[in-house]
Design a protein around this motif. Structure first.
Motif, PDB file in Angstrom:
ATOM      1  N   GLY A 123       0.829  -1.199   0.000  1.00  0.00           N
ATOM      2  CA  GLY A 123       0.000   0.000   0.000  1.00  0.00           C
ATOM      3  C   GLY A 123       0.857   1.240   0.000  1.00  0.00           C
ATOM      4  N   HIS A 124       0.591   2.127  -0.956  1.00  0.00           N
ATOM      5  CA  HIS A 124       1.354   3.369  -1.065  1.00  0.00           C
ATOM      6  C   HIS A 124       0.467   4.553  -0.708  1.00  0.00           C
ATOM      7  CE1 HIS A 124       2.916   6.921  -3.365  1.00  0.00           C
ATOM      8  NE2 HIS A 124       4.019   6.532  -2.762  1.00  0.00           N
ATOM      9  N   SER A 125       0.941   5.409   0.204  1.00  0.00           N
ATOM     10  CA  SER A 125       0.243   6.634   0.589  1.00  0.00           C
ATOM     11  C   SER A 125      -1.144   6.278   1.132  1.00  0.00           C
ATOM     12  CB  SER A 125       0.197   7.587  -0.606  1.00  0.00           C
ATOM     13  OG  SER A 125      -0.158   8.882  -0.203  1.00  0.00           O
ATOM     14  N   TRP A 126      -2.227   6.837   0.546  1.00  0.00           N
ATOM     15  CA  TRP A 126      -3.575   6.444   0.973  1.00  0.00           C
ATOM     16  C   TRP A 126      -3.744   4.929   0.871  1.00  0.00           C
ATOM     17  CZ3 TRP A 126      -8.367   5.150   2.169  1.00  0.00           C
ATOM     18  CH2 TRP A 126      -9.154   4.424   1.260  1.00  0.00           C
ATOM     19  N   GLY A 127      -3.112   4.294  -0.109  1.00  0.00           N
ATOM     20  CA  GLY A 127      -3.180   2.848  -0.220  1.00  0.00           C
ATOM     21  C   GLY A 127      -2.593   2.140   0.988  1.00  0.00           C
ATOM     22  N   GLY A 128      -1.677   2.805   1.702  1.00  0.00           N
ATOM     23  CA  GLY A 128      -1.135   2.255   2.927  1.00  0.00           C
ATOM     24  C   GLY A 128      -2.144   2.283   4.060  1.00  0.00           C
ATOM     25  N   TRP A 129      -2.932   3.354   4.156  1.00  0.00           N
ATOM     26  CA  TRP A 129      -3.999   3.397   5.165  1.00  0.00           C
ATOM     27  C   TRP A 129      -4.980   2.268   4.889  1.00  0.00           C
ATOM     28  CZ3 TRP A 129      -5.335   9.084   3.571  1.00  0.00           C
ATOM     29  CH2 TRP A 129      -4.173   9.866   3.653  1.00  0.00           C
ATOM     30  N   LEU A 130      -5.317   2.109   3.608  1.00  0.00           N
ATOM     31  CA  LEU A 130      -6.224   1.044   3.187  1.00  0.00           C
ATOM     32  C   LEU A 130      -5.623  -0.328   3.493  1.00  0.00           C
ATOM     33  CD1 LEU A 130      -8.701  -0.051   1.694  1.00  0.00           C
ATOM     34  CD2 LEU A 130      -7.537   0.488  -0.470  1.00  0.00           C
ATOM     35  N   ALA A 131      -4.325  -0.492   3.226  1.00  0.00           N
ATOM     36  CA  ALA A 131      -3.654  -1.772   3.484  1.00  0.00           C
ATOM     37  C   ALA A 131      -3.662  -2.118   4.967  1.00  0.00           C
ATOM     38  CB  ALA A 131      -2.227  -1.732   2.950  1.00  0.00           C
ATOM     39  N   ILE A 132      -3.456  -1.120   5.824  1.00  0.00           N
ATOM     40  CA  ILE A 132      -3.476  -1.364   7.269  1.00  0.00           C
ATOM     41  C   ILE A 132      -4.854  -1.841   7.708  1.00  0.00           C
ATOM     42  CG2 ILE A 132      -3.397  -0.232   9.524  1.00  0.00           C
ATOM     43  CD1 ILE A 132      -1.111   1.530   8.357  1.00  0.00           C
ATOM     44  N   ASP A 133      -5.897  -1.133   7.290  1.00  0.00           N
ATOM     45  CA  ASP A 133      -7.249  -1.548   7.677  1.00  0.00           C
ATOM     46  C   ASP A 133      -7.596  -2.903   7.070  1.00  0.00           C
ATOM     47  OD1 ASP A 133      -7.696   0.631   9.269  1.00  0.00           O
ATOM     48  OD2 ASP A 133      -9.551   1.245   8.271  1.00  0.00           O
ATOM     49  N   TYR A 134      -7.133  -3.173   5.844  1.00  0.00           N
ATOM     50  CA  TYR A 134      -7.388  -4.466   5.226  1.00  0.00           C
ATOM     51  C   TYR A 134      -6.695  -5.578   6.008  1.00  0.00           C
ATOM     52  CZ  TYR A 134      -7.714  -8.247   1.877  1.00  0.00           C
ATOM     53  OH  TYR A 134      -7.973  -9.461   1.287  1.00  0.00           O
ATOM     54  N   ALA A 135      -5.429  -5.366   6.373  1.00  0.00           N
ATOM     55  CA  ALA A 135      -4.679  -6.387   7.110  1.00  0.00           C
ATOM     56  C   ALA A 135      -5.300  -6.653   8.478  1.00  0.00           C
ATOM     57  CB  ALA A 135      -3.225  -5.966   7.262  1.00  0.00           C
ATOM     58  N   LEU A 136      -5.853  -5.623   9.109  1.00  0.00           N
ATOM     59  CA  LEU A 136      -6.514  -5.809  10.396  1.00  0.00           C
ATOM     60  C   LEU A 136      -7.852  -6.527  10.247  1.00  0.00           C
ATOM     61  CD1 LEU A 136      -5.745  -2.319  11.973  1.00  0.00           C
ATOM     62  CD2 LEU A 136      -4.857  -4.521  12.781  1.00  0.00           C
ATOM     63  N   THR A 137      -8.516  -6.339   9.105  1.00  0.00           N
ATOM     64  CA  THR A 137      -9.829  -6.944   8.865  1.00  0.00           C
ATOM     65  C   THR A 137      -9.715  -8.355   8.312  1.00  0.00           C
ATOM     66  OG1 THR A 137     -10.683  -4.726   8.371  1.00  0.00           O
ATOM     67  CG2 THR A 137     -12.061  -6.578   7.738  1.00  0.00           C
ATOM     68  N   HIS A 138      -8.700  -8.600   7.462  1.00  0.00           N
ATOM     69  CA  HIS A 138      -8.530  -9.889   6.796  1.00  0.00           C
ATOM     70  C   HIS A 138      -7.100 -10.396   7.001  1.00  0.00           C
ATOM     71  CE1 HIS A 138     -12.396  -9.362   4.732  1.00  0.00           C
ATOM     72  NE2 HIS A 138     -12.014  -8.125   4.457  1.00  0.00           N
ATOM     73  N   PRO A 139      -6.708 -10.670   8.227  1.00  0.00           N
ATOM     74  CA  PRO A 139      -5.308 -11.042   8.485  1.00  0.00           C
ATOM     75  C   PRO A 139      -4.860 -12.297   7.745  1.00  0.00           C
ATOM     76  CG  PRO A 139      -6.689 -11.472  10.416  1.00  0.00           C
ATOM     77  CD  PRO A 139      -7.519 -10.669   9.463  1.00  0.00           C
ATOM     78  N   ASP A 140      -5.765 -13.248   7.527  1.00  0.00           N
ATOM     79  CA  ASP A 140      -5.379 -14.489   6.866  1.00  0.00           C
ATOM     80  C   ASP A 140      -5.122 -14.303   5.374  1.00  0.00           C
ATOM     81  OD1 ASP A 140      -5.632 -15.788   9.281  1.00  0.00           O
ATOM     82  OD2 ASP A 140      -7.655 -16.538   8.873  1.00  0.00           O
ATOM     83  N   ALA A 141      -5.511 -13.153   4.833  1.00  0.00           N
ATOM     84  CA  ALA A 141      -5.319 -12.894   3.406  1.00  0.00           C
ATOM     85  C   ALA A 141      -3.984 -12.230   3.106  1.00  0.00           C
ATOM     86  CB  ALA A 141      -6.451 -12.010   2.880  1.00  0.00           C
ATOM     87  N   VAL A 142      -3.209 -11.894   4.146  1.00  0.00           N
ATOM     88  CA  VAL A 142      -1.983 -11.112   3.968  1.00  0.00           C
ATOM     89  C   VAL A 142      -0.768 -11.939   4.377  1.00  0.00           C
ATOM     90  CG1 VAL A 142      -0.757  -9.003   4.625  1.00  0.00           C
ATOM     91  CG2 VAL A 142      -3.252  -8.973   4.368  1.00  0.00           C
ATOM     92  N   THR A 143       0.077 -12.257   3.395  1.00  0.00           N
ATOM     93  CA  THR A 143       1.324 -12.981   3.658  1.00  0.00           C
ATOM     94  C   THR A 143       2.384 -12.041   4.209  1.00  0.00           C
ATOM     95  OG1 THR A 143       0.845 -14.558   1.885  1.00  0.00           O
ATOM     96  CG2 THR A 143       3.142 -14.389   2.602  1.00  0.00           C
ATOM     97  N   SER A 144       2.471 -10.851   3.615  1.00  0.00           N
ATOM     98  CA  SER A 144       3.379  -9.818   4.104  1.00  0.00           C
ATOM     99  C   SER A 144       2.788  -8.469   3.750  1.00  0.00           C
ATOM    100  CB  SER A 144       4.784  -9.969   3.504  1.00  0.00           C
ATOM    101  OG  SER A 144       4.792  -9.598   2.136  1.00  0.00           O
ATOM    102  N   LEU A 145       3.308  -7.440   4.409  1.00  0.00           N
ATOM    103  CA  LEU A 145       2.741  -6.104   4.263  1.00  0.00           C
ATOM    104  C   LEU A 145       3.865  -5.124   3.989  1.00  0.00           C
ATOM    105  CD1 LEU A 145       0.106  -4.426   4.548  1.00  0.00           C
ATOM    106  CD2 LEU A 145       0.608  -4.245   6.994  1.00  0.00           C
TER     107      LEU A 145
END
Length: 296
Positions: free
Chosen positions: A105-127
């Motif tokens: 996630g870059h810039s705003w995409g990073g905010w989105l990536a953080i919330d996504y990783a917190l919501t769907h932890p099993d979907a994220v291998t690395s961040l």
């Protein structure tokens, strides 16, 4: 290292009745899913900077978030929330059958990536949190510091225009342009993919969620803060920040200190908010080393 590559696949995905367009590069066994900044920007600038990773064995996926690029552009302001974009990202991942992904996630995409990783932890291998923050009020204080370097008279001028809402005034725009060249992209000529994204910016999502420009946060994300939640992210994390980034190294350090031990930071020298264009030699090798380390 970056170069423009035609996508190997183009997909149209329905998200709550709206069409979202995704682009796939390569056929690698592991996927790098890219969430670009904005909000409201087409994914061109981030897509073109990372599609080259297909040459390193990764499937690279990017998509035009709803309201941008080739995707549908509804005008309902109620759509422009981070929670809806989290759900959109999950819909795209499932529709493409990606499985767990390396999420960049870059810039705003990073905010989105953080919330996504917190919501769907099993979907994220690395961040990979590139040129981003986890604490908007802290970012606002950092932006005030960057603005202060323009001098008291210029800051007073900017504050007067902000109070009056005259954001398009030439003297205000001149100050924003200077800040952009200091802290967004320090190249004398901005790369074609960056200019392409900027020229097609949908200000509806941007103004609703962020504000009128990169240095004034008054949208619905102005109080967003995930620092208290970062300890719950168990995936390996790489934080990337430009030495002169508008989303500053202090913001990167604040994330690192809140994450579990093991998160690493790459401060890219002689770069600001677009290190993959400004200093490719400082950006790509650490990214590839991290991906190699965390790949199966």
């Amino acid at each position: 290292m970056w170069h423009e590559i035609a996508p190997d696949e183009r997909h149209e995905i329905l998200v709550d009745g709206h069409r979202v367009v995704a682009y796939v590069f390569g056929e690698g066994p592991e996927t790098l899913l890219c969430l670009n900044g904005g909000p409201g920007l087409p994914c061109d600038y981030l897509r073109e900077a990372h599609s080259c990773l297909k040459d390193h064995g990764f499937k690279v996926v990017a998509f035009d978030q709803l309201g941008t690029g080739a995707s549908d552009r509804p005008t309902d302001r109620a759509l422009w929330t981070i929670d809806r974009y989290v759900a959109e990202t999950e819909t795209v991942r499932q529709a493409l059958g990606l499985g767990p992904v390396h999420l960049l996630g870059h810039s705003w995409g990073g905010w989105l990536a953080i919330d996504y990783a917190l919501t769907h932890p099993d979907a994220v291998t690395s961040l990979i949190l590139a040129d981003t923050v986890a604490d908007m009020p802290h970012l606002v204080s950092e932006l005030e510091r960057l603005r202060g370097a323009l001098g008291a008279e210029t800051v007073a001028m900017m504050q007067a225009h902000e109070a009056a809402g005259t954001f398009s005034h030439p003297e205000y725009q001149a100050a924003i342009t200077l800040l952009n060249y200091r802290h967004v992209c320090r190249l004398p000529e901005w790369p074609a993919p960056v200019n392409r994204s900027l020229s097609d910016w949908n200000m509806g999502p941007y103004e609703t969620m962020q504000g009128p420009n990169e240095f004034l946060y008054i949208g619905n994300l102005k109080d967003w803060n995930r620092i208290p939640d970062l300890h719950r992210i168990t995936a390996p994390v790489l934080i990337v920040v430009g030495e002169h980034d508008e989303l500053t190294p202090a913001c990167a350090l604040r994330m690192k200190n809140a994450l579990p031990p093991g998160a690493t930071v790459n401060v890219v020298r002689n770069a600001s908010h677009m290190p993959f264009y400004e200093n490719p030699e400082g950006y790509y090798p650490p990214l590839l080393a991290f991906l190699s380390q965390v790949s199966g």
